[in-house]
Design an enzyme around this catalytic site. Structure first.
Site, PDB file in Angstrom:
ATOM      1  N   ARG A 197      19.628  90.309  60.739  1.00 45.02           N
ATOM      2  CA  ARG A 197      18.763  90.922  61.749  1.00 45.02           C
ATOM      3  C   ARG A 197      19.009  90.233  63.079  1.00 45.02           C
ATOM      4  O   ARG A 197      19.571  89.121  63.123  1.00 45.02           O
ATOM      5  CB  ARG A 197      17.285  90.802  61.356  1.00 45.02           C
ATOM      6  CG  ARG A 197      16.727  89.389  61.324  1.00 45.02           C
ATOM      7  CD  ARG A 197      15.303  89.405  60.802  1.00 45.02           C
ATOM      8  NE  ARG A 197      14.734  88.061  60.670  1.00 45.02           N
ATOM      9  CZ  ARG A 197      13.956  87.485  61.591  1.00 45.02           C
ATOM     10  NH1 ARG A 197      13.702  88.113  62.721  1.00 45.02           N
ATOM     11  NH2 ARG A 197      13.450  86.286  61.385  1.00 45.02           N
TER      12      ARG A 197
ATOM     13  N   HIS B 207      22.123  88.535  69.568  1.00 43.07           N
ATOM     14  CA  HIS B 207      23.570  88.417  69.321  1.00 43.07           C
ATOM     15  C   HIS B 207      23.961  87.045  68.789  1.00 43.07           C
ATOM     16  O   HIS B 207      25.083  86.583  69.016  1.00 43.07           O
ATOM     17  CB  HIS B 207      24.366  88.733  70.603  1.00 43.07           C
ATOM     18  CG  HIS B 207      23.868  89.937  71.358  1.00 43.07           C
ATOM     19  ND1 HIS B 207      23.761  91.181  70.765  1.00 43.07           N
ATOM     20  CD2 HIS B 207      23.426  90.074  72.639  1.00 43.07           C
ATOM     21  CE1 HIS B 207      23.285  92.043  71.659  1.00 43.07           C
ATOM     22  NE2 HIS B 207      23.071  91.399  72.798  1.00 43.07           N
ATOM     23  N   ARG B 208      23.029  86.382  68.114  1.00 37.56           N
ATOM     24  CA  ARG B 208      23.250  85.040  67.555  1.00 37.56           C
ATOM     25  C   ARG B 208      23.433  83.975  68.641  1.00 37.56           C
ATOM     26  O   ARG B 208      23.922  82.879  68.372  1.00 37.56           O
ATOM     27  CB  ARG B 208      24.448  85.014  66.594  1.00 37.56           C
ATOM     28  CG  ARG B 208      24.253  85.827  65.322  1.00 37.56           C
ATOM     29  CD  ARG B 208      23.072  85.282  64.519  1.00 37.56           C
ATOM     30  NE  ARG B 208      22.924  85.917  63.217  1.00 37.56           N
ATOM     31  CZ  ARG B 208      22.175  86.988  62.990  1.00 37.56           C
ATOM     32  NH1 ARG B 208      21.527  87.578  63.981  1.00 37.56           N
ATOM     33  NH2 ARG B 208      22.066  87.485  61.781  1.00 37.56           N
ATOM     34  N   LEU B 209      23.026  84.286  69.871  1.00 39.31           N
ATOM     35  CA  LEU B 209      23.089  83.301  70.953  1.00 39.31           C
ATOM     36  C   LEU B 209      21.737  82.584  71.015  1.00 39.31           C
ATOM     37  O   LEU B 209      20.946  82.755  71.946  1.00 39.31           O
ATOM     38  CB  LEU B 209      23.431  83.986  72.280  1.00 39.31           C
ATOM     39  CG  LEU B 209      24.783  84.716  72.285  1.00 39.31           C
ATOM     40  CD1 LEU B 209      25.011  85.424  73.617  1.00 39.31           C
ATOM     41  CD2 LEU B 209      25.925  83.745  71.997  1.00 39.31           C
TER      42      LEU B 209
END
Length: 220
Positions: free
Chosen positions: A9, A190-192
């Site tokens: 997610r 965005h996994r940042l």
């Protein structure tokens, strides 16, 4: 069941910026903890603690945080348990608070220092009597053949102390985790993710030397 590789997610609830952080990681932790407690989520003080055995094998388990202040993070346990035996050999410890529903995590690295007898007694006698009896009944981390044996021991102890106060067991105590690193993680799109590490020299007495915490942003 869906492929584990396809379970994911995105994280969009909030951002974490350095200018919003409190200079004290304990104050920052208390802010986040209050938000977790106020959310009504079950077991808001649950934390994973990691210790290391003499052969180098790490071990983790979940316990409840019972106090936090400028001196550190407090939990209680049976002093004959695996965690206590491992801390007697190596008092380095790590704590982890997995507040996934808020897209947050906190990781603490430090050393575990035994609490004073007065601190242990004060907390023990504040517990429900059933919990006090359970502390006497369980030789934590030791093998037992059936649950019935555990229940029988519990009822035996309950009968023994039915008409009076349950005394503090000599094998029951607690620890204060004095931190030298505290990391705050806030999920990002965005996994940042946003990660900030508070650190100080673990070889100095921070109360005596009045150490300031250094804050670094880490790559996600």
């Amino acid at each position: 069941m869906a492929s584990l590789q396809d379970i994911r997610r995105d994280y969009k609830l909030a951002e974490l910026r350095q200018e919003d952080l409190d200079p004290s990681p304990i104050a920052q932790f208390e802010q986040w903890l209050k938000q977790v407690v106020d959310s009504g989520v079950p077991d808001p003080t649950a934390m994973t603690i990691a210790t290391v055995a003499e052969d180098g094998q790490p071990s983790q388990r979940i316990v409840l945080l019972k106090d936090v202040n400028a001196a550190g993070f407090v939990f209680y346990t049976n002093l004959a348990s695996r965690k206590a035996n491992e801390l007697a050999h190596n008092n380095r410890i790590s704590l982890h608070f997995p507040w996934h529903f808020m897209e947050r995590q906190v990781k603490v690295c430090g050393v575990a220092q035994p609490l004073s007898s007065a601190e242990v007694a004060s907390y023990f006698f504040s517990r429900p009597k059933e919990s006090q009896i359970a502390a006497w009944a369980s030789k934590q981390s030791h093998p037992i053949s059936t649950r019935q044996m555990l229940l029988a021991k519990y009822h035996e102890i309950k009968q023994k102390f039915a008409d009076g106060e349950v005394p503090l067991p000599k094998f029951w105590g607690g620890y204060r985790v004095v931190p030298h690193e505290i990391e705050f993680w806030q999920g990002g799109e965005h996994r940042l993710h946003n990660r900030f590490l508070y650190s100080r020299d673990k070889n100095l007495d921070y109360l005596k030397d009045k150490q300031e915490w250094q804050i670094q942003r880490l790559m996600p």
